[in-house]
Enzyme design. Sequence first.
Site, mmCIF file in Angstrom:
data_model
loop_
_atom_site.group_PDB
_atom_site.id
_atom_site.type_symbol
_atom_site.label_atom_id
_atom_site.label_comp_id
_atom_site.label_asym_id
_atom_site.label_seq_id
_atom_site.Cartn_x
_atom_site.Cartn_y
_atom_site.Cartn_z
ATOM 1 N N CYS A 83 0.867 -1.182 0.000
ATOM 2 C CA CYS A 83 0.000 0.000 0.000
ATOM 3 C C CYS A 83 0.906 1.235 0.000
ATOM 4 O O CYS A 83 2.113 1.147 0.102
ATOM 5 C CB CYS A 83 -0.856 0.030 1.262
ATOM 6 S SG CYS A 83 -1.752 -1.496 1.540
ATOM 7 N N ARG A 115 1.241 1.767 -5.981
ATOM 8 C CA ARG A 115 1.484 0.804 -4.909
ATOM 9 C C ARG A 115 0.205 0.108 -4.467
ATOM 10 O O ARG A 115 0.232 -0.840 -3.670
ATOM 11 C CB ARG A 115 2.123 1.491 -3.697
ATOM 12 C CG ARG A 115 3.462 2.137 -3.943
ATOM 13 C CD ARG A 115 3.978 2.844 -2.696
ATOM 14 N NE ARG A 115 4.122 1.898 -1.603
ATOM 15 C CZ ARG A 115 5.206 1.133 -1.427
ATOM 16 N NH1 ARG A 115 6.190 1.212 -2.297
ATOM 17 N NH2 ARG A 115 5.292 0.289 -0.436
ATOM 18 N N TRP A 130 -3.711 -1.698 -1.140
ATOM 19 C CA TRP A 130 -3.626 -2.928 -1.921
ATOM 20 C C TRP A 130 -4.058 -4.000 -0.939
ATOM 21 O O TRP A 130 -3.278 -4.408 -0.065
ATOM 22 C CB TRP A 130 -2.211 -3.174 -2.430
ATOM 23 C CG TRP A 130 -2.099 -4.438 -3.220
ATOM 24 C CD1 TRP A 130 -1.693 -5.657 -2.775
ATOM 25 C CD2 TRP A 130 -2.441 -4.629 -4.596
ATOM 26 N NE1 TRP A 130 -1.748 -6.585 -3.766
ATOM 27 C CE2 TRP A 130 -2.206 -5.985 -4.909
ATOM 28 C CE3 TRP A 130 -2.912 -3.801 -5.599
ATOM 29 C CZ2 TRP A 130 -2.428 -6.513 -6.173
ATOM 30 C CZ3 TRP A 130 -3.126 -4.327 -6.861
ATOM 31 C CH2 TRP A 130 -2.888 -5.670 -7.132
ATOM 32 N N ASN A 164 0.984 -0.037 6.084
ATOM 33 C CA ASN A 164 1.403 -0.794 4.903
ATOM 34 C C ASN A 164 2.159 -2.005 5.418
ATOM 35 O O ASN A 164 3.137 -1.879 6.135
ATOM 36 C CB ASN A 164 2.302 0.050 4.006
ATOM 37 C CG ASN A 164 2.908 -0.790 2.881
ATOM 38 O OD1 ASN A 164 2.319 -1.779 2.461
ATOM 39 N ND2 ASN A 164 4.086 -0.412 2.419
ATOM 40 N N GLY A 165 1.658 -3.207 5.082
ATOM 41 C CA GLY A 165 2.336 -4.430 5.521
ATOM 42 C C GLY A 165 1.316 -5.504 5.857
ATOM 43 O O GLY A 165 0.122 -5.365 5.591
ATOM 44 N N LYS A 177 7.870 -14.586 -22.218
ATOM 45 C CA LYS A 177 8.439 -13.296 -21.803
ATOM 46 C C LYS A 177 9.156 -12.626 -22.968
ATOM 47 O O LYS A 177 8.976 -11.458 -23.241
ATOM 48 C CB LYS A 177 9.437 -13.488 -20.640
ATOM 49 C CG LYS A 177 8.838 -13.691 -19.298
ATOM 50 C CD LYS A 177 8.226 -12.468 -18.661
ATOM 51 C CE LYS A 177 6.767 -12.235 -18.846
ATOM 52 N NZ LYS A 177 5.791 -13.228 -18.639
ATOM 53 N N GLU A 232 6.674 -11.564 -25.914
ATOM 54 C CA GLU A 232 5.636 -10.545 -25.672
ATOM 55 C C GLU A 232 6.217 -9.154 -25.464
ATOM 56 O O GLU A 232 5.523 -8.162 -25.655
ATOM 57 C CB GLU A 232 4.728 -10.924 -24.509
ATOM 58 C CG GLU A 232 5.336 -10.911 -23.142
ATOM 59 C CD GLU A 232 4.278 -11.182 -22.066
ATOM 60 O OE1 GLU A 232 3.113 -10.802 -22.227
ATOM 61 O OE2 GLU A 232 4.635 -11.796 -21.067
HETATM 62 C C1 AGP Z 1 1.926 -12.436 -18.758
HETATM 63 O O1 AGP Z 1 3.230 -11.916 -19.041
HETATM 64 C C2 AGP Z 1 0.954 -12.054 -19.829
HETATM 65 N N1 AGP Z 1 0.815 -10.654 -19.838
HETATM 66 C C3 AGP Z 1 -0.353 -12.836 -19.830
HETATM 67 O O2 AGP Z 1 -0.042 -14.087 -20.372
HETATM 68 C C4 AGP Z 1 -1.043 -13.097 -18.467
HETATM 69 O O3 AGP Z 1 -0.271 -13.998 -17.716
HETATM 70 C C5 AGP Z 1 -2.415 -13.749 -18.753
HETATM 71 O O4 AGP Z 1 -3.186 -12.822 -19.469
HETATM 72 C C6 AGP Z 1 -3.146 -14.184 -17.498
HETATM 73 O O5 AGP Z 1 -3.443 -13.061 -16.719
HETATM 74 P P1 AGP Z 1 -3.968 -13.307 -15.209
HETATM 75 O O6 AGP Z 1 -2.865 -14.002 -14.487
HETATM 76 O O7 AGP Z 1 -4.246 -11.935 -14.672
HETATM 77 O O8 AGP Z 1 -5.194 -14.161 -15.268
#
Ligand code: AGP
Length: 607
Positions: free
Chosen positions: A2, A27, A75, A99-100, A484, A487
């Site tokens: 938070c 945050r 959060w 926060n914690g 990773k 994307e």
């Molecule tokens: C993760 O790098 C991607 N942006 C995407 O695959 C994401 O993991 C997927 O859309 C699922 O999202 P969620 O975990 O919020 O359900």
Amino acid sequence: MCGIVGYIGTKQASRVLVDGLQKLEYRGYDSAGIAVMEDHKINVVKAKGRLKNLEQKMEHNGVPAGTIGIGHTRWATHGEPSDINSHPHGNERVTIVHNGIIENYVQLKEKMIAKGYTFLSETDTEVIAVLLDYYYTGNPVETITRVLDTLKGSYALGILFVDFPETLYAVRKDSPLIVGVGDGENFIASDIPAILKYTRNYYLLEENEIAVLERTGVSIVDRENEPISKELFTATWDIEAAEKGGYPHFMLKEIHEQPKALLSTLSPRIVDGMPDFGIKVLSDDILKSFQRIYIVACGTAMHAGMVGKAAIEQLVRVPVEVDVASEFRYRNPILSKENDLVIIISQSGETADTLAALRLAKDKGVHTLAIVNVVGSSIAREANSVLYTWAGPEIAVASTKAYSVQVAMMYLFAIKLAYVKETISAEQTRALCAELMEIPQLVERTLETADNCQFFASKFQNAHDIFFIGRGLDYALSLEGSLKLKEISYIHSDAHAAGELKHGTISLITEDMPVIAVATQTALLEKMVSNIKEVITRGAKVLLVCKAEKEKICDLTDFVIEIPACNDFFTPLLAVVPLQLFAYYTAVLRGCDVDKPRNLAKSVTVE
Ligand code: AGP
């Protein structure tokens, strides 16, 4: 996590507090509130939702007057987002923002209820406010010290005592807090962005130091009320850089937040060395009844499920099927309400396909367990049981710390289930939990490979296609490494079970097809050596991710990233870090928008 702010000076506090909260919304943003004191009276305004809801509430109901106050943007960890669960929390004597996570709040709450106190919210924070009232001695520092002695967990606290209207108090343990020093005004904040508009001078509050802020100055004291001399720092960041904690992108910040995210998620759930979810709904008897498990998710969350499959099948010896939600929901899955469990994994808790899969499983009477990072999200609310991950807000579209805590939760679930089903002994359970608790600092050490990852990214940045290969847990991890990279860098990439290459895809291997080989599993190392040699002989440049002591495999290529030695079972939690860093630096070198990649959204709430 938070965001908290505090102010004492000559300006109207509410404006300063809202300004500060606006800079801390990254945050946490599921609710917000402020408390302002004037003439020994504390006025509290709080609202569910984004900060603008709080501002609208004040426009409608009036802005609390006063030149001393505290504020909070939440959060949620304990208690869904709501007006009543929003901070600040307090009573006639004291009001606080926190926060914690207070790990022993249930026991403390029961103790205070037994002493006649009543609680309005579901939060752990309200317990602190009640304790400050209960232990109040008339001396704020003494009172704060007595309460801190009862708390377990993490906290950064801003505290107002009605009896001391000209003073603001603050203290922290594990959660960040700075003390801003202005001219005739002083501040507290979770992070620098909140105060940059007013001052660049600040103290870093250390563990269990108590800050006493007055208009004329700040004193920092220890628990015996003895003054502590502190170095005054000057912030050089601009506001935007400060929100990223000085990192150039949220993604890099979140990669580096993984040790803390793992600790926050794991430590409250390993009690006296044993797994303890503390939730009644998933009783040991219910856990024992499960004979088959489905893990359903999308994207990165599904990849976490792939590691979960390997972990559960290895320890529990029950079949686990992993499915992408968009397939699961339309293939009329064969589910048995008697002994199936459907685990739903989602960072946002709002992914449309994943939510639909959850509803399908529930319609068939199957028990659903959600592993979610956003408290009070749709998936969290609708699942039969919820295990929250506590990674804090994940801002970058590409998921990193959320993946790690999902995988960690999968491991802990596998250990718990295996213990309950007696496929592992209490000693084995304790040993696995101990090894799991070592992972956060091993991740910290793995982050030291960042420079190597950046260098290797420079060698691979112009590739059009890249293969990831691995076996067993390393294959499950390769899927995430590949996602990773593609994307955020837009390089086409695929992950393959290394043993499958010779069944077709090896035809694509040339000197123009680099290969990233993940080889951390000792039992499969010889096979991986063969697969790596297969692609090298066909011209591929290989980047190898392996464990430091596996020197013989390290001679195969010049591009080697070594991770610290740990139990093979847990290596995905370490080996994912160089894959995240490699993807990050490749994307940066290619000039991509790392935090907001093209065509993507953080939460896919449509089909
Ligand atoms: C993760 O790098 C991607 N942006 C995407 O695959 C994401 O993991 C997927 O859309 C699922 O999202 P969620 O975990 O919020 O359900």
